[in-house]
Scaffold this motif. Structure first.
Motif, PDB file in Angstrom:
ATOM      1  N   ASP A   1       0.808  -1.214   0.000  1.00  0.00           N
ATOM      2  CA  ASP A   1       0.000   0.000   0.000  1.00  0.00           C
ATOM      3  C   ASP A   1       0.845   1.269   0.000  1.00  0.00           C
ATOM      4  OD1 ASP A   1       1.004  -0.145   2.520  1.00  0.00           O
ATOM      5  OD2 ASP A   1      -0.916   0.067   3.561  1.00  0.00           O
ATOM      6  N   GLY A   2       2.174   1.163  -0.078  1.00  0.00           N
ATOM      7  CA  GLY A   2       3.063   2.313  -0.159  1.00  0.00           C
ATOM      8  C   GLY A   2       3.555   2.833   1.175  1.00  0.00           C
ATOM      9  N   THR A   3       3.122   2.262   2.283  1.00  0.00           N
ATOM     10  CA  THR A   3       3.559   2.729   3.596  1.00  0.00           C
ATOM     11  C   THR A   3       4.851   2.029   4.010  1.00  0.00           C
ATOM     12  OG1 THR A   3       2.278   1.055   4.759  1.00  0.00           O
ATOM     13  CG2 THR A   3       1.193   3.168   4.342  1.00  0.00           C
ATOM     14  N   ILE A   4       5.590   2.684   4.876  1.00  0.00           N
ATOM     15  CA  ILE A   4       6.811   2.085   5.427  1.00  0.00           C
ATOM     16  C   ILE A   4       6.383   1.104   6.510  1.00  0.00           C
ATOM     17  CG2 ILE A   4       8.933   2.553   6.702  1.00  0.00           C
ATOM     18  CD1 ILE A   4       8.942   5.322   5.389  1.00  0.00           C
ATOM     19  N   PRO A   5       6.905  -0.119   6.482  1.00  0.00           N
ATOM     20  CA  PRO A   5       6.470  -1.125   7.459  1.00  0.00           C
ATOM     21  C   PRO A   5       6.902  -0.778   8.889  1.00  0.00           C
ATOM     22  CG  PRO A   5       8.265  -1.973   6.133  1.00  0.00           C
ATOM     23  CD  PRO A   5       7.897  -0.645   5.553  1.00  0.00           C
ATOM     24  N   LEU A   6       6.143  -1.293   9.826  1.00  0.00           N
ATOM     25  CA  LEU A   6       6.451  -1.104  11.242  1.00  0.00           C
ATOM     26  C   LEU A   6       7.559  -2.060  11.677  1.00  0.00           C
ATOM     27  CD1 LEU A   6       2.857  -0.797  12.703  1.00  0.00           C
ATOM     28  CD2 LEU A   6       4.578   1.007  12.611  1.00  0.00           C
ATOM     29  N   ALA A   7       8.371  -1.596  12.598  1.00  0.00           N
ATOM     30  CA  ALA A   7       9.445  -2.409  13.174  1.00  0.00           C
ATOM     31  C   ALA A   7       9.400  -2.237  14.692  1.00  0.00           C
ATOM     32  CB  ALA A   7      10.797  -1.959  12.626  1.00  0.00           C
ATOM     33  N   TRP A   8      10.040  -3.165  15.387  1.00  0.00           N
ATOM     34  CA  TRP A   8      10.132  -3.077  16.842  1.00  0.00           C
ATOM     35  C   TRP A   8      11.333  -2.228  17.223  1.00  0.00           C
ATOM     36  CZ3 TRP A   8       6.601  -4.351  20.229  1.00  0.00           C
ATOM     37  CH2 TRP A   8       5.682  -5.360  19.943  1.00  0.00           C
ATOM     38  N   LEU A   9      11.149  -1.297  18.145  1.00  0.00           N
ATOM     39  CA  LEU A   9      12.238  -0.602  18.802  1.00  0.00           C
ATOM     40  C   LEU A   9      12.262  -1.133  20.231  1.00  0.00           C
ATOM     41  CD1 LEU A   9      14.459   1.555  19.027  1.00  0.00           C
ATOM     42  CD2 LEU A   9      12.666   3.167  19.712  1.00  0.00           C
ATOM     43  N   ILE A  10      13.374  -1.734  20.603  1.00  0.00           N
ATOM     44  CA  ILE A  10      13.523  -2.338  21.926  1.00  0.00           C
ATOM     45  C   ILE A  10      14.581  -1.522  22.659  1.00  0.00           C
ATOM     46  CG2 ILE A  10      14.036  -4.459  23.187  1.00  0.00           C
ATOM     47  CD1 ILE A  10      13.719  -5.779  20.273  1.00  0.00           C
ATOM     48  N   ALA A  11      14.252  -1.039  23.830  1.00  0.00           N
ATOM     49  CA  ALA A  11      15.195  -0.253  24.626  1.00  0.00           C
ATOM     50  C   ALA A  11      15.306  -0.860  26.016  1.00  0.00           C
ATOM     51  CB  ALA A  11      14.724   1.200  24.719  1.00  0.00           C
ATOM     52  N   GLN A  12      16.541  -1.087  26.449  1.00  0.00           N
ATOM     53  CA  GLN A  12      16.778  -1.585  27.806  1.00  0.00           C
ATOM     54  C   GLN A  12      16.960  -0.380  28.721  1.00  0.00           C
ATOM     55  OE1 GLN A  12      20.155  -4.175  28.247  1.00  0.00           O
ATOM     56  NE2 GLN A  12      19.794  -4.488  30.410  1.00  0.00           N
ATOM     57  N   TRP A  13      16.131  -0.313  29.755  1.00  0.00           N
ATOM     58  CA  TRP A  13      16.134   0.812  30.672  1.00  0.00           C
ATOM     59  C   TRP A  13      16.315   0.298  32.093  1.00  0.00           C
ATOM     60  CZ3 TRP A  13      12.479   5.379  29.372  1.00  0.00           C
ATOM     61  CH2 TRP A  13      12.841   6.499  30.124  1.00  0.00           C
ATOM     62  N   PRO A  14      17.564   0.113  32.533  1.00  0.00           N
ATOM     63  CA  PRO A  14      17.801  -0.428  33.870  1.00  0.00           C
ATOM     64  C   PRO A  14      17.277   0.501  34.957  1.00  0.00           C
ATOM     65  CG  PRO A  14      19.807  -0.475  32.570  1.00  0.00           C
ATOM     66  CD  PRO A  14      18.807   0.322  31.806  1.00  0.00           C
ATOM     67  N   GLU A  15      16.921  -0.099  36.071  1.00  0.00           N
ATOM     68  CA  GLU A  15      16.422   0.679  37.203  1.00  0.00           C
ATOM     69  C   GLU A  15      17.524   1.619  37.693  1.00  0.00           C
ATOM     70  OE1 GLU A  15      14.422  -0.282  41.512  1.00  0.00           O
ATOM     71  OE2 GLU A  15      14.320  -1.778  39.926  1.00  0.00           O
ATOM     72  N   GLY A  16      17.160   2.853  37.968  1.00  0.00           N
ATOM     73  CA  GLY A  16      18.117   3.836  38.452  1.00  0.00           C
ATOM     74  C   GLY A  16      18.771   4.658  37.361  1.00  0.00           C
ATOM     75  N   GLU A  17      18.569   4.317  36.099  1.00  0.00           N
ATOM     76  CA  GLU A  17      19.140   5.093  34.988  1.00  0.00           C
ATOM     77  C   GLU A  17      18.150   6.167  34.554  1.00  0.00           C
ATOM     78  OE1 GLU A  17      22.165   4.851  33.562  1.00  0.00           O
ATOM     79  OE2 GLU A  17      22.779   3.196  34.856  1.00  0.00           O
ATOM     80  N   ASP A  18      18.682   7.291  34.035  1.00  0.00           N
ATOM     81  CA  ASP A  18      17.826   8.386  33.581  1.00  0.00           C
ATOM     82  C   ASP A  18      17.202   8.117  32.227  1.00  0.00           C
ATOM     83  OD1 ASP A  18      18.424   9.742  35.895  1.00  0.00           O
ATOM     84  OD2 ASP A  18      20.085  10.861  34.980  1.00  0.00           O
ATOM     85  N   GLU A  19      17.870   7.303  31.427  1.00  0.00           N
ATOM     86  CA  GLU A  19      17.380   6.999  30.075  1.00  0.00           C
ATOM     87  C   GLU A  19      17.822   5.593  29.691  1.00  0.00           C
ATOM     88  OE1 GLU A  19      21.009   8.992  27.551  1.00  0.00           O
ATOM     89  OE2 GLU A  19      19.304  10.250  28.069  1.00  0.00           O
TER      90      GLU A  19
END
Length: 173
Positions: free
Chosen positions: A32-50
Motif C-alpha cells: 500500500d506504499g507505507t513504510i512497514p512497522l518495526a520493533w524498537l527495543i530499549a533496555q532501561w535499567p532501574e536507576g538510569e535516567d534513560e
C-alpha cells in the motif's frame, strides 16, 4: 523482565517495546506504499535516567515481549561463536580467490564448530581406571598408561553424522 538465567542469578532489567517506522533508511515499502512497522527495543535499567541499549527488529507484531527481549539479548552468544570460529577454527585463514574454495572452507569450519558444540553439550565419558600398578605409582604402571587421544572416537563421529546427515563427499568414515 527476566530474559535468562545467569551463572549466579537471573538476568533481568526493564525494557520499553515500541512499534515504529524507521526514518533515514530506504526500507522497502509495503504494497500500500507505507513504510512497514518495526520493533524498537530499549533496555532501561532501574536507576538510569534513560535507556542504555537499543535494538531494532523486523519480527512480527504478535511475538511475545519476553521472546523479543530474549532474541535481542542473545547477541552475545552470536559474537562469542563468531570469535571462536575466527580464532580457534580458522574462519579468517582463507586466502583463496574462488567462491568454491571459500564455500568449502566455510563448510569445514562450520562442521568443526558443530562438532565442538556437540561435544560440549554431550555427557562426558567417565575416565578410564588405571591398573593397580599405576595406582601404586611404580615406574611400570606410569609407563604403561597411554595418553588420552585428542581425536574423536568413531561413535562420536557417527553421532554427529546422524544429526547432520552424511556428506556426499564422505562415503566411508
Amino acid at each position: 523482565m527476566v530474559w535468562r538465567k545467569g551463572s549466579k542469578a537471573a538476568l533481568s532489567s526493564h525494557f520499553v517495546l515500541l512499534r515504529v517506522r524507521l526514518a533515514g533508511r530506504r526500507p522497502k515499502p509495503a504494497d500500500d506504499g507505507t513504510i512497514p512497522l518495526a520493533w524498537l527495543i530499549a533496555q532501561w535499567p532501574e536507576g538510569e535516567d534513560e535507556p542504555v541499549k537499543y535494538w531494532v527488529s523486523n519480527l512480527p507484531a504478535n511475538i511475545p515481549a519476553k521472546g523479543l527481549v530474549r532474541l535481542a539479548k542473545s547477541r552475545w552468544r552470536i559474537e562469542h561463536d563468531h570469535r571462536e570460529l575466527k580464532t580457534a577454527l580458522g574462519l579468517d585463514h582463507l586466502e583463496g580467490r574462488s567462491f568454491t574454495g571459500w564455500h568449502r572452507h566455510v563448510t569445514l569450519v562450520t562442521a568443526a564448530h558443530l562438532f565442538l558444540t556437540e561435544q560440549r553439550s554431550s555427557p562426558k565419558v567417565p575416565a578410564r581406571t588405571a591398573g593397580p600398578a599405576a595406582e601404586a605409582g611404580t615406574a611400570e604402571g606410569a609407563g604403561s598408561q597411554k595418553p588420552p587421544s585428542s581425536l574423536p572416537t568413531a561413535s562420536a563421529r557417527q553421532s554427529v553424522l546422524r544429526r547432520v546427515g552424511q556428506p556426499q563427499c564422505c562415503n566411508r568414515l
